[in-house]
Enzyme design. Structure first.
Site, PDB file in Angstrom:
ATOM      1  N   ASP A   5       1.110  -1.457  -0.311  1.00 42.05           N
ATOM      2  CA  ASP A   5      -0.152  -0.107  -0.222  1.00 42.05           C
ATOM      3  C   ASP A   5       1.117   1.376   0.242  1.00 42.05           C
ATOM      4  OD1 ASP A   5       0.855  -0.018   2.071  1.00 42.05           O
ATOM      5  OD2 ASP A   5      -1.003  -0.077   3.642  1.00 42.05           O
ATOM      6  N   SER A   6       2.000   1.393  -0.169  1.00 40.42           N
ATOM      7  CA  SER A   6       3.133   2.014  -0.410  1.00 40.42           C
ATOM      8  C   SER A   6       2.983   2.937  -1.267  1.00 40.42           C
ATOM      9  CB  SER A   6       4.861   2.339   0.062  1.00 40.42           C
ATOM     10  OG  SER A   6       5.305   0.511  -0.916  1.00 40.42           O
ATOM     11  N   ASP A  16      -0.945  -6.593   0.055  1.00 40.79           N
ATOM     12  CA  ASP A  16      -1.019  -5.347   1.286  1.00 40.79           C
ATOM     13  C   ASP A  16      -3.154  -5.459   1.458  1.00 40.79           C
ATOM     14  OD1 ASP A  16       0.660  -5.114   2.781  1.00 40.79           O
ATOM     15  OD2 ASP A  16       1.580  -3.638   1.821  1.00 40.79           O
ATOM     16  N   LYS A  56      -1.600  -9.323   3.394  1.00 39.09           N
ATOM     17  CA  LYS A  56      -0.671  -8.657   4.233  1.00 39.09           C
ATOM     18  C   LYS A  56      -1.516  -7.682   5.104  1.00 39.09           C
ATOM     19  CE  LYS A  56       2.891  -5.799   3.790  1.00 39.09           C
ATOM     20  NZ  LYS A  56       2.252  -5.138   4.792  1.00 39.09           N
ATOM     21  N   GLU A  70      -1.402  -5.339   9.132  1.00 41.79           N
ATOM     22  CA  GLU A  70      -0.284  -5.006   9.909  1.00 41.79           C
ATOM     23  C   GLU A  70      -1.061  -5.406  11.529  1.00 41.79           C
ATOM     24  OE1 GLU A  70       0.423  -0.740   9.074  1.00 41.79           O
ATOM     25  OE2 GLU A  70       1.162  -0.598   6.837  1.00 41.79           O
ATOM     26  N   GLU A 112       9.279  -4.499  10.525  1.00 41.25           N
ATOM     27  CA  GLU A 112       9.846  -2.514   9.936  1.00 41.25           C
ATOM     28  C   GLU A 112      10.371  -1.783  11.507  1.00 41.25           C
ATOM     29  OE1 GLU A 112       7.986   0.633   7.633  1.00 41.25           O
ATOM     30  OE2 GLU A 112       6.566  -1.186   7.626  1.00 41.25           O
TER      31      GLU A 112
END
Length: 209
Positions: free
Chosen positions: A43-44, A82, A111, A113, A177
């Site tokens: 999603d970056s 993501d 993925k 978070e 991270e």
């Protein structure tokens, strides 16, 4: 060319370094596929491609569009997608959105978070047949402080507990991270699934950029 599976990724723990890169498009995906074990459609892309200030602005349709483009041209690597901010607020919402994303992109895994707070959601997805990669340490979707994590006892304890919870929930790997080196090393030693570092030392089982 043999397709890489989540089982193959798990088998690399403590044996072979895991190579991961992010891709958002056909051209980069085709290049990365020659060298990678895992390709992450991150999603970056919100900041990299669209000039957004944070990943929170990324929508599910954008992830699906880029995920479809990448997956279509990847032959070997495991493709992970993501899940955007607020698309997995509980296990039912997560399953609905993850199912949609996997169905429309044909990606191999999603993925999420977070740690203990989303461990039940991860377990639910895995039990429903959706492979999950975890993500602990600095969490871009929920962080306002983008600094190195794990410098104090409270942070260290929480991040380690988060990683253990994600592992126990059935994730096949976990991104760590931006944490201090010795914490990344400790996590890697204390969980049975591969750790993928991003700014988290050479002691992880793999690296992603």
């Amino acid at each position: 060319m043999q397709k890489i599976t989540t089982r193959k990724i798990l088998s690399k723990k403590n044996k072979t370094p895991i190579i991961c890169l992010t891709a958002y498009s056909k051209s980069i995906a085709q290049i990365a596929d020659k060298y990678c074990d895992i390709i992450l459609v991150g999603d970056s892309l919100g900041m990299v491609l669209y000039g957004m200030k944070t990943t929170r602005e990324v929508k599910i349709d954008q992830m699906i569009s880029h995920g479809r483009a990448v997956k279509k041209f990847v032959k070997k690597s495991l493709v992970v997608l993501d899940m955007p901010y607020r698309t997995y607020t509980n296990k039912f919402v997560a399953y609905k959105n993850a199912t949609k994303m996997i169905k429309l992109t044909k990606c191999d895994a999603v993925k999420l978070e977070g740690g203990k707070k989303i461990s039940k959601t991860i377990k639910h997805l895995v039990n429903k047949g959706i492979p999950v990669m975890g993500h602990v340490g600095l969490l871009p979707q929920s962080s306002s402080n983008f600094k190195l994590k794990g410098k104090n006892f409270v942070q260290r304890k929480k991040i380690l507990q988060d990683a253990i919870a994600v592992s126990k929930s059935g994730a096949f790997a976990i991104v760590i991270e931006c944490v201090v080196e010795d914490l990344a090393k400790k996590i890697t030693k204390n969980i049975p699934i591969p750790t993928i570092g991003i700014g988290a030392s050479k002691y992880c089982d793999g690296q992603i950029l």
